[in-house]
Design a protein around this motif. Sequence first.
Motif, PDB file in Angstrom:
ATOM      1  N   MET A   1       0.863  -1.174   0.000  1.00  0.00           N
ATOM      2  CA  MET A   1       0.000   0.000   0.000  1.00  0.00           C
ATOM      3  C   MET A   1       0.903   1.228   0.000  1.00  0.00           C
ATOM      4  O   MET A   1       1.835   1.325   0.805  1.00  0.00           O
ATOM      5  N   MET A   2       0.610   2.147  -0.897  1.00  0.00           N
ATOM      6  CA  MET A   2       1.406   3.364  -0.996  1.00  0.00           C
ATOM      7  C   MET A   2       0.867   4.412  -0.024  1.00  0.00           C
ATOM      8  O   MET A   2      -0.270   4.311   0.458  1.00  0.00           O
ATOM      9  N   ASN A   3       1.669   5.423   0.241  1.00  0.00           N
ATOM     10  CA  ASN A   3       1.269   6.487   1.168  1.00  0.00           C
ATOM     11  C   ASN A   3       0.048   7.262   0.674  1.00  0.00           C
ATOM     12  O   ASN A   3      -0.649   7.885   1.461  1.00  0.00           O
ATOM     13  N   ASN A   4      -0.249   7.210  -0.619  1.00  0.00           N
ATOM     14  CA  ASN A   4      -1.415   7.908  -1.162  1.00  0.00           C
ATOM     15  C   ASN A   4      -2.670   7.025  -1.172  1.00  0.00           C
ATOM     16  O   ASN A   4      -3.699   7.399  -1.723  1.00  0.00           O
ATOM     17  N   GLY A   5      -2.565   5.825  -0.590  1.00  0.00           N
ATOM     18  CA  GLY A   5      -3.705   4.929  -0.482  1.00  0.00           C
ATOM     19  C   GLY A   5      -3.886   3.986  -1.654  1.00  0.00           C
ATOM     20  O   GLY A   5      -4.792   3.156  -1.651  1.00  0.00           O
ATOM     21  N   GLU A   6      -3.037   4.089  -2.674  1.00  0.00           N
ATOM     22  CA  GLU A   6      -3.135   3.209  -3.841  1.00  0.00           C
ATOM     23  C   GLU A   6      -2.384   1.907  -3.605  1.00  0.00           C
ATOM     24  O   GLU A   6      -1.345   1.887  -2.949  1.00  0.00           O
ATOM     25  N   LEU A   7      -2.915   0.851  -4.191  1.00  0.00           N
ATOM     26  CA  LEU A   7      -2.249  -0.445  -4.158  1.00  0.00           C
ATOM     27  C   LEU A   7      -1.201  -0.473  -5.262  1.00  0.00           C
ATOM     28  O   LEU A   7      -1.474  -0.100  -6.402  1.00  0.00           O
ATOM     29  N   PHE A   8      -0.010  -0.881  -4.923  1.00  0.00           N
ATOM     30  CA  PHE A   8       1.100  -1.002  -5.869  1.00  0.00           C
ATOM     31  C   PHE A   8       1.484  -2.472  -5.826  1.00  0.00           C
ATOM     32  O   PHE A   8       2.043  -2.944  -4.837  1.00  0.00           O
TER      33      PHE A   8
END
Length: 176
Positions: A44-51
């Motif tokens: 999970m990225m700091n912007n809330g997106e799944l990577f």
Amino acid sequence: MNFIVRGIIIAFCCFCQIACIHENEDDVYVDLKPGDTVPDFSVMMNNGELFSTSSLKGKVSVIVFFHTECPDCRMELPIIQKLYDRFSGEEFVRIGCISREEGPLTIETFWQENALSIPYSAQTDRTVYSLFSTERIPRVYVIRPDLKIYSAYSDAPVASYEELYSDVLKCLEEWR
């Protein structure tokens, strides 16, 4: 006597060089190279997106493994920021940074102090990193839309903006 002192200095320097190269002798050495398939991972990225591996499919991707106390990472991250700024509007390019053994507070502070806006995932261990490599940071991987690694860079020397930009463009051209 002078000959003995020189020998000791040379031996000490060789030992230090070896110690820097081999971080953990007990690890099985992993070093993904161009042509290898990206391993299955998800953060999970700091912007809330799944990577994740599946979120990168069909896109040209750049994955950067880093630690904010690493001098080479400190040189590489502004280059990655420039690349991120250049491709931020491109729907078929994803760029993300994944820490190696570093928590979110330290990274957030470093990002603010250095005006970075690249999405990052704070990983307090080496679980994800160890899927790609077991030694050295920074690690930068440019990945084709078919999830094959196009290029891989480490700290000897760090990747230049020109190299990374060219790699991303080539992957985009091949895919389109």
